[in-house]
Scaffold this active site. Structure first.
Site, PDB file in Angstrom:
ATOM      1  N   ASP A 168       0.873  -1.163   0.000  1.00 14.79           N
ATOM      2  CA  ASP A 168       0.000   0.000   0.000  1.00 14.79           C
ATOM      3  C   ASP A 168       0.919   1.225   0.000  1.00 14.79           C
ATOM      4  O   ASP A 168       2.098   1.112   0.347  1.00 14.79           O
ATOM      5  CB  ASP A 168      -0.882  -0.027   1.255  1.00 14.79           C
ATOM      6  CG  ASP A 168      -1.707   1.233   1.407  1.00 14.79           C
ATOM      7  OD1 ASP A 168      -2.379   1.612   0.437  1.00 14.79           O
ATOM      8  OD2 ASP A 168      -1.662   1.841   2.486  1.00 14.79           O
ATOM      9  N   ASP A 178      -7.151  -1.865   4.072  1.00 12.29           N
ATOM     10  CA  ASP A 178      -6.187  -2.872   3.619  1.00 12.29           C
ATOM     11  C   ASP A 178      -6.464  -4.250   4.205  1.00 12.29           C
ATOM     12  O   ASP A 178      -5.884  -5.237   3.744  1.00 12.29           O
ATOM     13  CB  ASP A 178      -4.752  -2.448   4.005  1.00 12.29           C
ATOM     14  CG  ASP A 178      -4.329  -1.166   3.315  1.00 12.29           C
ATOM     15  OD1 ASP A 178      -4.739  -0.966   2.156  1.00 12.29           O
ATOM     16  OD2 ASP A 178      -3.604  -0.364   3.931  1.00 12.29           O
TER      17      ASP A 178
END
Length: 312
Positions: free
Chosen positions: A17, A212
């Site tokens: 990420d 996430d």
């Protein structure tokens, strides 16, 4: 868990990420593009006042005044898009171009490597706020270290605009980057990457936010940031990086490979000695002390050898 420690040695692809993982997640307002900059910043600060996102905190910091929450009639977070709020009888939209387009507001592309928050007021684009994030000092070293330990692909997924994503790619020398992704798009992209892996390869995902968590859970090995990471991400993760340092991923791979090597040394040595003593005893050549060594002695040597894993 031992299964994840073992799987670490087979990592082929590491997917990151962006915000809070490769970057510091500490945003600063760079500039405000609007005819009435004060109004745009004020309404943006009020709209973001209920959010704990780093971008929201940067806008509140730039505003720098107390928030009278009685002025906020309604506030709704739209996952992957932004925020819709009613402030002083004005409908305020704060978010990306997708949010603007969904409400028939034309949002032009802003040539900037930073994150752009568009501000719509009563169905019209009032302006935008450009916010910059800094790459962590250790991120470039972390990517280089992964290459050194044999990771073939480094990939970054982000909800940010492609201009910001490409800037990070060039800075860190990542293999692939994908921007403007919603949380569900990240899961779909990880599915594609998993399908392209070799049979023995594993995919690791590294993230920190609540968005996430599904991707961390889907990856073969999920890494979460232990300091700034959300509880949901940490709960879903298989490995937690307590210092929020991506450089620790390559260390984890080295630990895994060293542990595996020591394990096989112990297995081969122990079984080899026992087989040798059994063979000697079959011909009446083994002594009691040989039997003691093959049992207790081999165990002690295996324990001492295993202690080498403490040094990385």
């Amino acid at each position: 868990g031992g299964n994840y420690l073992e799987a670490l040695k087979d990592i082929d692809t590491v997917v990151f990420d962006k915000t809070g993982t490769l970057t510091k997640g500490v945003f600063r307002v760079q500039k405000i593009i609007a005819e009435n900059q004060e109004q745009v910043l004020e309404l943006a600060a009020y709209g973001e006042s209920f959010s704990s996102h780093p971008i929201a905190r940067s806008i509140l910091e730039a505003y720098g005044k107390p928030i009278d929450k009685n002025r906020i009639i309604e506030c709704e977070e739209l996952s992957g898009h932004g925020i819709r709020a009613m402030i002083d009888q004005h409908e305020v939209l704060l978010g990306n171009a997708l949010l603007m387009n969904a409400h028939d507001i034309t949002a032009e592309e802003i040539p900037s490597a930073g994150t752009v928050v568009y501000v719509g007021i009563d169905g019209k684009l009032a302006g935008c706020i450009v916010i910059a994030d800094e790459v962590k000092e250790s991120s470039a070293e972390a990517i280089a270290a992964l290459k050194q330990v044999g990771v073939k692909r480094t990939v970054m997924l982000s909800g940010d605009r492609m201009a910001a994503v490409e800037a990070v790619k060039d800075q860190l020398k990542l293999d692939e980057v994908y921007g403007e992704l919603l949380p569900q798009n990240k899961v779909e992209k990880v599915e594609e990457l998993l399908a392209s892996l070799p049979d023995t390869g594993k995919l690791a995902f590294v993230g920190d936010g609540i968005n996430d968590a599904p991707v961390i859970a889907r990856a073969d090995i999920g890494f979460a940031m232990g300091g700034i990471g959300s509880d949901a991400a940490i709960e879903a993760a298989d490995v937690v990086l307590m210092k929020d340092d991506p450089l620790a991923i390559s260390e984890a791979i080295v630990i895994s490979r060293k542990t595996k090597a020591i394990l096989w040394q112990n297995v081969i040595f122990s079984l080899g000695i026992k087989a040798a003593v059994l063979g000697l005893s079959a011909f009446g050549m083994a002594t009691m002390w040989m039997g003691v060594f093959a049992d207790v002695g081999v165990t002690l040597i295996a324990v001492i050898n295993s202690m080498r894993a403490l040094r990385v």
